[in-house]
Write a protein that holds these residues in place. Structure first.
Motif, short mmCIF file in Angstrom:
data_model
loop_
_atom_site.label_atom_id
_atom_site.label_comp_id
_atom_site.label_asym_id
_atom_site.label_seq_id
_atom_site.Cartn_x
_atom_site.Cartn_y
_atom_site.Cartn_z
N PHE A 1 9.91 -9.97 2.91
CA PHE A 1 11.33 -10.33 2.81
C PHE A 1 12.23 -9.09 2.95
CE2 PHE A 1 9.48 -13.94 0.37
CZ PHE A 1 9.90 -14.94 1.22
N GLY A 2 11.71 -7.92 2.64
CA GLY A 2 12.49 -6.70 2.82
C GLY A 2 13.08 -6.14 1.54
N GLY A 3 13.03 -6.88 0.43
CA GLY A 3 13.59 -6.38 -0.83
C GLY A 3 12.67 -5.41 -1.54
N ARG A 4 11.37 -5.62 -1.43
CA ARG A 4 10.39 -4.78 -2.10
C ARG A 4 9.48 -4.14 -1.05
NH1 ARG A 4 10.58 -9.72 -4.55
NH2 ARG A 4 11.50 -9.75 -6.65
N MET A 5 9.14 -2.86 -1.29
CA MET A 5 8.26 -2.16 -0.36
C MET A 5 7.60 -0.99 -1.06
SD MET A 5 10.98 -0.11 2.01
CE MET A 5 12.14 1.06 1.29
N VAL A 6 6.47 -0.57 -0.49
CA VAL A 6 5.71 0.56 -1.02
C VAL A 6 6.29 1.85 -0.47
CG1 VAL A 6 3.43 1.62 -1.19
CG2 VAL A 6 3.65 -0.87 -1.21
N THR A 7 6.45 2.82 -1.33
CA THR A 7 6.93 4.14 -0.91
C THR A 7 5.75 5.10 -0.83
OG1 THR A 7 7.35 4.85 -3.20
CG2 THR A 7 9.13 3.68 -2.03
N GLU A 8 6.03 6.32 -0.38
CA GLU A 8 4.99 7.34 -0.24
C GLU A 8 4.83 8.18 -1.50
OE1 GLU A 8 7.98 10.56 1.89
OE2 GLU A 8 6.36 9.64 3.02
N GLU A 9 5.43 7.71 -2.60
CA GLU A 9 5.38 8.47 -3.84
C GLU A 9 4.00 8.41 -4.49
OE1 GLU A 9 6.85 10.84 -6.94
OE2 GLU A 9 7.69 10.37 -4.97
N CYS A 10 3.32 7.24 -4.41
CA CYS A 10 2.05 7.04 -5.11
C CYS A 10 0.94 6.77 -4.12
CB CYS A 10 2.16 5.89 -6.10
SG CYS A 10 3.44 6.12 -7.36
N VAL A 11 -0.14 7.57 -4.20
CA VAL A 11 -1.31 7.33 -3.35
C VAL A 11 -2.04 6.07 -3.80
CG1 VAL A 11 -3.48 8.32 -2.54
CG2 VAL A 11 -1.50 9.80 -2.92
N SER A 12 -2.05 5.82 -5.10
CA SER A 12 -2.74 4.64 -5.63
C SER A 12 -2.13 3.35 -5.08
CB SER A 12 -2.69 4.65 -7.15
OG SER A 12 -1.34 4.65 -7.60
N ALA A 13 -0.82 3.33 -4.92
CA ALA A 13 -0.16 2.14 -4.38
C ALA A 13 -0.54 1.92 -2.92
CB ALA A 13 1.35 2.27 -4.52
N ILE A 14 -0.69 3.00 -2.16
CA ILE A 14 -1.09 2.87 -0.76
C ILE A 14 -2.51 2.33 -0.65
CG2 ILE A 14 -1.45 4.12 1.39
CD1 ILE A 14 0.75 6.05 0.50
N ILE A 15 -3.41 2.87 -1.50
CA ILE A 15 -4.81 2.39 -1.50
C ILE A 15 -4.88 0.93 -1.91
CG2 ILE A 15 -7.07 2.71 -2.55
CD1 ILE A 15 -6.44 5.69 -2.78
N LEU A 16 -4.09 0.56 -2.94
CA LEU A 16 -4.08 -0.84 -3.38
C LEU A 16 -3.56 -1.76 -2.29
CD1 LEU A 16 -4.48 -2.87 -5.66
CD2 LEU A 16 -2.17 -2.32 -6.46
N LEU A 17 -2.57 -1.30 -1.53
CA LEU A 17 -2.05 -2.10 -0.42
C LEU A 17 -3.13 -2.38 0.63
CD1 LEU A 17 0.42 -3.35 1.04
CD2 LEU A 17 0.79 -1.10 2.08
N ILE A 18 -3.92 -1.35 0.94
CA ILE A 18 -5.01 -1.52 1.92
C ILE A 18 -6.06 -2.48 1.39
CG2 ILE A 18 -6.84 -0.31 3.15
CD1 ILE A 18 -5.05 2.17 3.14
N ILE A 19 -6.43 -2.33 0.11
CA ILE A 19 -7.48 -3.20 -0.46
C ILE A 19 -7.02 -4.65 -0.48
CG2 ILE A 19 -8.75 -3.71 -2.58
CD1 ILE A 19 -8.77 -0.73 -3.17
N GLN A 20 -5.79 -4.91 -0.86
CA GLN A 20 -5.32 -6.30 -0.92
C GLN A 20 -5.27 -6.92 0.46
OE1 GLN A 20 -1.63 -6.89 -2.97
NE2 GLN A 20 -1.81 -9.14 -2.91
N ASN A 21 -4.88 -6.17 1.47
CA ASN A 21 -4.88 -6.72 2.82
C ASN A 21 -6.28 -7.10 3.28
OD1 ASN A 21 -2.16 -6.80 3.96
ND2 ASN A 21 -2.13 -4.60 3.59
#
Length: 386
Positions: free
Chosen positions: A133-153
């Motif tokens: 939707f564009g309201g929420r997005m992952v930033t480059e601040e946390c590596v854990s959030a990027i890894i979690l994004l890949i795992i969930q996909n």
């Protein structure tokens, strides 16, 4: 049912459609249970299975074999549980980084606009189904959030592949095509080409063909070996004379499948009187590849002693009308009485064969046969005179 509405005649049986049978008022002779029902289901109950974990080793087949209600429940719960699980993980990531606390404008969160578990759950849905939707997005601040994004996909793709494949396989199951493969309600035993034969009739209601169709027969009976071992379900193969002379049947119009009862047949010692008390069952299996989908399908039925008509044969169903062949399915299961010896094929062979029976019963030959015999006699006399 379709037959009650007049759309389908009652003389034949749909392989997956069983009509309710009116029970007779008199007490029938108790017989053994059927091995295969008329609609093709196997009358076998699997009990005391201790290694239940074997079914979980083949999860996909187990899901396909489930009922539609159970499959839809599993389909829904698999997505809901994954969304809730990853929503909880996203909330923990935001909580650990301090995203839930309102700070100044210079603070960079791991995921923007996550203030509670509800917002984390909505972000989990957006990630897994790629709504964005564009309201929420992952930033480059946390590596854990990027890894979690890949795992969930990756997990979401696996769930989609398994559940959508399961739904597709259930809708394209081969037994659905078997609904329009039909068998005659009764089997017949009569004389064909001077041999005692066991015959059934099969047909296909659809215009799309069954490729490489084959028919197999088995006699299921209780037998005892020479050592005294009792085999409750002894399955004996039956050899058949293919009506088209090849390994497969060309099932464009109804075909009569014939089995010649000879000395190699398990029905060699069966007579008309034996059908009154013998617990015999003939299982018929029709297999082939569906032309439109390429999936192998199988239709089954069986004939017990009460469903075998001795001394009758099937009436023709195909006629030529206006330059094409027409099939009258109202005659699919119709039979007509014909002169047939009531003794077994074994006693018939010992008595001299079917020719001796015709002479004893005074069976007249067809006019074409009489004309051929008369012409042959005239030819012999002319040769003798020369």
């Amino acid at each position: 049912m379709l037959s009650r509405k007049g759309l389908i005649p009652e003389d034949y049986l749909l392989t997956r459609l069983a009509e309710s049978v009116v029970q007779p008022k008199f007490k029938a002779i108790p017989r053994k249970a059927r091995f295969v029902a008329k609609n093709g289901t196997c009358n076998v109950a699997h009990t005391n299975i201790r290694e239940q974990g074997r079914f979980l080793q083949d999860v996909f087949t187990t899901l396909v074999d489930q009922k539609w209600l159970h499959t839809l429940i599993i389909f829904t719960m698999s997505f809901l549980c994954s969304w809730l699980l990853f929503g909880m993980v996203w909330w923990l990531v935001a909580f650990a980084h301090g995203d839930l606390d309102h700070r100044g404008d210079d603070f960079v969160p791991c995921v923007t606009d996550i203030h509670s578990f509800s917002s984390a759950f909505l972000f989990s849905i957006e990630v897994q189904v790629t709504i964005g939707f564009g309201g929420r997005m992952v930033t480059e601040e946390c590596v854990s959030a990027i890894i979690l994004l890949i795992i969930q996909n990756i997990v979401g793709l696996l769930i989609n592949a398994i559940m959508l494949g399961c739904i597709f396989m259930k809708t394209a199951q081969a037994n659905r095509r078997a609904e329009t493969l039909i068998f005659s309600k009764h089997a017949v035993v009569c004389v064909r080409n001077n041999k005692l034969c066991f015959m059934i009739r099969i047909g296909d209601l659809r215009k799309s063909m069954i490729i490489s169709a084959t028919v197999r027969m088995q006699v299921v009976r209780r037998s005892t070996t020479e050592e005294g071992e009792v085999v409750p379900l002894d399955q004996i193969d039956i050899h058949m004379d293919n009506p088209v002379g090849t390994n497969g049947v060309f099932l464009v119009s109804p075909l009569i499948i014939c089995h010649v009862i000879d000395k190699h047949s398990p029905l060699y010692e069966l007579s008309a009187s034996d059908l009154q008390h013998d617990d015999i069952e003939v299982v018929v299996v029709l297999e082939g590849v569906v032309e439109t989908t390429g999936i192998t399908t199988q239709a089954r039925t069986s004939y017990v002693a009460e469903e075998i008509l001795w001394g009758q044969r099937f009436v023709p169903t195909v006629s030529e009308e206006d330059g094409m062949y027409a099939v009258d399915y109202s005659k699919f299961g119709n039979t007509a009485k014909v002169p047939t010896p009531s003794c077994s094929a074994k006693k018939l062979d010992e008595a001299g064969g079917i020719a001796r029976f015709k002479v004893a019963e005074g069976v007249t030959l067809r006019p074409s046969v009489r004309r051929r015999q008369a012409s042959a006699a005239v030819a012999r006399r002319s040769r003798m005179e020369i």
